[in-house]
Design a protein around this motif. Structure first.
Motif, PDB file in Angstrom:
ATOM      1  N   PRO A  19       0.835  -1.212   0.000  1.00 50.83           N
ATOM      2  CA  PRO A  19       0.000   0.000   0.000  1.00 50.83           C
ATOM      3  C   PRO A  19       0.865   1.256   0.000  1.00 50.83           C
ATOM      4  N   HIS A  20       0.443   2.221  -0.813  1.00 51.18           N
ATOM      5  CA  HIS A  20       1.171   3.486  -0.845  1.00 51.18           C
ATOM      6  C   HIS A  20       0.235   4.606  -1.289  1.00 51.18           C
ATOM      7  N   PRO A  21       0.416   5.777  -0.667  1.00 47.98           N
ATOM      8  CA  PRO A  21      -0.455   6.905  -1.013  1.00 47.98           C
ATOM      9  C   PRO A  21      -0.016   7.546  -2.331  1.00 47.98           C
ATOM     10  N   VAL A  22      -1.014   7.937  -3.103  1.00 48.06           N
ATOM     11  CA  VAL A  22      -0.791   8.658  -4.358  1.00 48.06           C
ATOM     12  C   VAL A  22      -1.845   9.750  -4.419  1.00 48.06           C
ATOM     13  N   GLY A  24      -3.218  11.606  -2.221  1.00 43.92           N
ATOM     14  CA  GLY A  24      -4.263  11.541  -1.208  1.00 43.92           C
ATOM     15  C   GLY A  24      -5.103  10.272  -1.239  1.00 43.92           C
ATOM     16  N   ARG A  25      -4.821   9.378  -2.170  1.00 48.89           N
ATOM     17  CA  ARG A  25      -5.529   8.098  -2.243  1.00 48.89           C
ATOM     18  C   ARG A  25      -4.562   6.976  -1.891  1.00 48.89           C
ATOM     19  N   LEU A  26      -5.086   5.813  -1.572  1.00 52.93           N
ATOM     20  CA  LEU A  26      -4.253   4.665  -1.225  1.00 52.93           C
ATOM     21  C   LEU A  26      -4.313   3.651  -2.361  1.00 52.93           C
ATOM     22  N   ASN A  29      -3.550  -1.482  -1.682  1.00 59.01           N
ATOM     23  CA  ASN A  29      -3.811  -2.029  -0.343  1.00 59.01           C
ATOM     24  C   ASN A  29      -4.536  -3.372  -0.386  1.00 59.01           C
ATOM     25  N   ASP A  48      -7.543   2.587  -6.318  1.00 57.26           N
ATOM     26  CA  ASP A  48      -8.737   3.308  -5.902  1.00 57.26           C
ATOM     27  C   ASP A  48      -8.677   4.730  -6.432  1.00 57.26           C
TER      28      ASP A  48
END
Length: 136
Positions: A19-22, A24-26, A29, A48
């Motif tokens: 999982p990693h944020p991009v 403001g989204r994840l 995951n 997502d």
């Protein structure tokens, strides 16, 4: 076909679970790995998006499979880590179940791994999968 155990299939999905944020989204995951009838493994992660145009990890794994010109899924699994970091096997959502079915009619016999040593055929997860006849 190469036999892949539940534990090996789950471990393969876990290996791509990052999982990693991009923006403001994840992303990533949930991860999925499938094994085709020829024994090839394909994996993918979820993406997502705020607009609902993203896709599930199963879709990504299936896209990799189709890119390799294969269509029959022998077995598939998806995994996710909960807030405590425990790895969980998660069932495919309804959209994924229908997507698996529509890729190839034989995928009704796909074994969906629901946990270590626990699985069901896709046809059991789609109990009413017959298309209506032209006569009603």
């Amino acid at each position: 076909m190469t036999t892949v155990s539940d534990d090996e299939l789950i471990a393969s999905a876990e290996a791509v679970l990052h999982p990693h944020p991009v923006g403001g989204r994840l992303f990533g995951n949930v991860a999925s790995t499938l094994v085709t009838e020829t024994g090839r493994l394909h994996s993918g992660v979820c993406i997502d998006t705020g607009s609902g145009t993203g896709f599930c990890a199963e879709h990504a794994a299936i896209a990799a499979m189709v890119t390799a010109r294969e269509y029959r899924i022998a077995r598939i699994v998806a995994v996710w880590r909960d807030e405590e970091g425990t790895l969980r096997v998660v069932p495919p959502c309804g959209r994924c179940r229908e997507f698996i079915r529509q890729i190839d009619p034989g995928n009704l016999d796909t074994e969906v791994v629901l946990g270590p040593r626990h699985s069901r055929r896709l046809r059991e997860l789609l109990p009413y999968q017959e298309w209506p006849s032209a006569h009603g």
